[in-house]
Scaffold this motif. Structure first.
Motif, mmCIF file in Angstrom:
data_model
loop_
_atom_site.group_PDB
_atom_site.id
_atom_site.type_symbol
_atom_site.label_atom_id
_atom_site.label_comp_id
_atom_site.label_asym_id
_atom_site.label_seq_id
_atom_site.Cartn_x
_atom_site.Cartn_y
_atom_site.Cartn_z
ATOM 1 N N VAL A 162 9.487 49.988 33.588
ATOM 2 C CA VAL A 162 10.771 49.894 34.302
ATOM 3 C C VAL A 162 11.478 51.247 34.275
ATOM 4 O O VAL A 162 12.009 51.712 35.294
ATOM 5 N N LEU A 163 11.490 51.877 33.103
ATOM 6 C CA LEU A 163 12.116 53.197 32.977
ATOM 7 C C LEU A 163 11.412 54.217 33.866
ATOM 8 O O LEU A 163 12.064 55.038 34.527
ATOM 9 N N GLY A 164 10.079 54.152 33.911
ATOM 10 C CA GLY A 164 9.324 55.071 34.756
ATOM 11 C C GLY A 164 9.648 54.893 36.224
ATOM 12 O O GLY A 164 9.829 55.876 36.961
ATOM 13 N N LEU B 80 13.340 56.256 36.872
ATOM 14 C CA LEU B 80 13.462 57.714 36.856
ATOM 15 C C LEU B 80 12.699 58.353 38.007
ATOM 16 O O LEU B 80 13.189 59.291 38.640
ATOM 17 N N TYR B 81 11.487 57.847 38.264
ATOM 18 C CA TYR B 81 10.684 58.416 39.363
ATOM 19 C C TYR B 81 11.392 58.225 40.697
ATOM 20 O O TYR B 81 11.297 59.075 41.588
ATOM 21 N N SER B 82 12.104 57.111 40.833
ATOM 22 C CA SER B 82 12.841 56.850 42.072
ATOM 23 C C SER B 82 14.110 57.692 42.168
ATOM 24 O O SER B 82 14.394 58.295 43.207
ATOM 25 N N LEU B 83 14.861 57.747 41.061
ATOM 26 C CA LEU B 83 16.134 58.462 41.085
ATOM 27 C C LEU B 83 15.954 59.962 41.309
ATOM 28 O O LEU B 83 16.788 60.599 41.961
ATOM 29 N N PHE B 84 14.870 60.510 40.788
ATOM 30 C CA PHE B 84 14.637 61.941 40.988
ATOM 31 C C PHE B 84 14.370 62.270 42.452
ATOM 32 O O PHE B 84 14.370 63.445 42.836
ATOM 33 N N GLY B 85 14.138 61.256 43.256
ATOM 34 C CA GLY B 85 13.986 61.487 44.688
ATOM 35 C C GLY B 85 15.245 62.052 45.322
ATOM 36 O O GLY B 85 15.181 62.712 46.371
ATOM 37 N N ILE B 86 16.390 61.802 44.689
ATOM 38 C CA ILE B 86 17.641 62.370 45.203
ATOM 39 C C ILE B 86 17.588 63.894 45.158
ATOM 40 O O ILE B 86 18.075 64.579 46.065
ATOM 41 N N ALA C 164 5.919 55.532 48.271
ATOM 42 C CA ALA C 164 4.867 54.728 48.909
ATOM 43 C C ALA C 164 3.593 54.665 48.077
ATOM 44 O O ALA C 164 2.728 53.835 48.349
ATOM 45 N N VAL C 165 3.481 55.550 47.072
ATOM 46 C CA VAL C 165 2.261 55.577 46.261
ATOM 47 C C VAL C 165 2.552 55.289 44.789
ATOM 48 O O VAL C 165 2.103 54.276 44.233
ATOM 49 N N VAL C 166 3.307 56.177 44.157
ATOM 50 C CA VAL C 166 3.465 56.098 42.702
ATOM 51 C C VAL C 166 4.336 54.917 42.269
ATOM 52 O O VAL C 166 3.940 54.121 41.414
ATOM 53 N N CYS C 167 5.524 54.802 42.842
ATOM 54 C CA CYS C 167 6.421 53.704 42.433
ATOM 55 C C CYS C 167 5.808 52.324 42.680
ATOM 56 O O CYS C 167 5.913 51.443 41.820
#
Length: 252
Positions: free
Chosen positions: A47-49, A52-58, A77-80
């Protein structure tokens, strides 16, 4: 599990046990214990991954403004989705069998995803030089949070690091100019340090998990042997406390 260890001579923990595991019978019991303890932590780590992986998209808007759309494809589209799918699998029995390979794959995907982001960026974008920090975050995540065994975590992190090296030299061409060469050397110092510290942390975590398992099993084994003898002698025995109340241990 409790009764199955009565006939087993438990080993003294050694370095090789972290690398190779215990003998098959003890390793199977250990893995059951390890999985039970680790599963909630793995879910939190996933969940944390994802968060963070999504938020860093900003940051992509400013760090890789030219290629942000391509980077978002990698990120969203791939990692998350891969991380989310793994999280869903943790609620199915099959995850227990394939936990280590699955977490290794998604960890590798998360790290190489950022390597690809660096690879498609151009020198005018800040991400060209600074997104190596994201790779380091993934390496720390792999070593310390997702409960990968030492051998799996080390292999995944080193492969991610090698992927960055190949990308930096042959795709981004960091050795082509003196300034970029210094960036390459600087980044490698951090990667080497992150891997050394991560390997130590991961080894220590697995060492103490195995040590605590052996201690608990020794205690369980001793208690069960005591109970076995207690219920198979001719005399009746009982324990009382200071208030003369019969305690839980007594012969039938």
């Amino acid at each position: 599990c409790v009764m199955s260890i009565l006939h087993i001579q438990l080993p003294r923990l050694k370095f090789k046990h972290v690398l190779q595991g215990f003998t098959d019978e003890i390793e199977e019991i250990y893995y059951d214990d390890f999985y039970r303890i680790s599963l909630p932590i793995v879910r939190v780590a996933l969940v944390l991954g994802i968060c963070l992986y999504s938020l860093f998209g900003i940051l992509d808007i400013w760090i890789v403004p030219i290629h942000k759309n391509a980077v978002w494809i990698i990120r969203y589209a791939v990692v998350c989705p891969a991380l989310a799918a793994t999280l869903v699998l943790t609620y199915f029995d099959i995850f227990k069998k394939y936990m280590q390979p699955l977490l290794s794959v998604v960890g590798f995907m998360a790290g190489t995803g950022i390597v690809f982001m660096i690879g498609i960026s151009v020198e005018s974008e800040p991400g060209f030089k600074f997104y190596y920090a994201g790779v380091m975050l993934v390496i720390i995540w792999v070593y310390s949070l997702v409960r990968l065994r030492f051998i799996y975590a080390t292999a995944v992190s080193l492969l991610i690091t090698v992927g960055y090296e190949i990308n930096a030299v042959f795709v981004n061409g960091l050795l082509a100019t003196p300034d970029n060469t210094m960036v390459f050397i600087n980044n490698n110092f951090f990667f080497i340090g992150a891997n050394i510290l991560g390997m130590f942390a991961c080894f220590t975590i697995e060492w103490y998990m195995r040590k605590n398992f052996l201690l608990r099993e020794e205690i369980t084994k001793a208690n069960n042997l005591n109970s076995k003898y207690l219920h198979n002698i001719r005399e009746g025995l009982l324990l009382i406390n200071s208030e003369y109340v019969i305690m839980n241990q007594y012969s039938s």
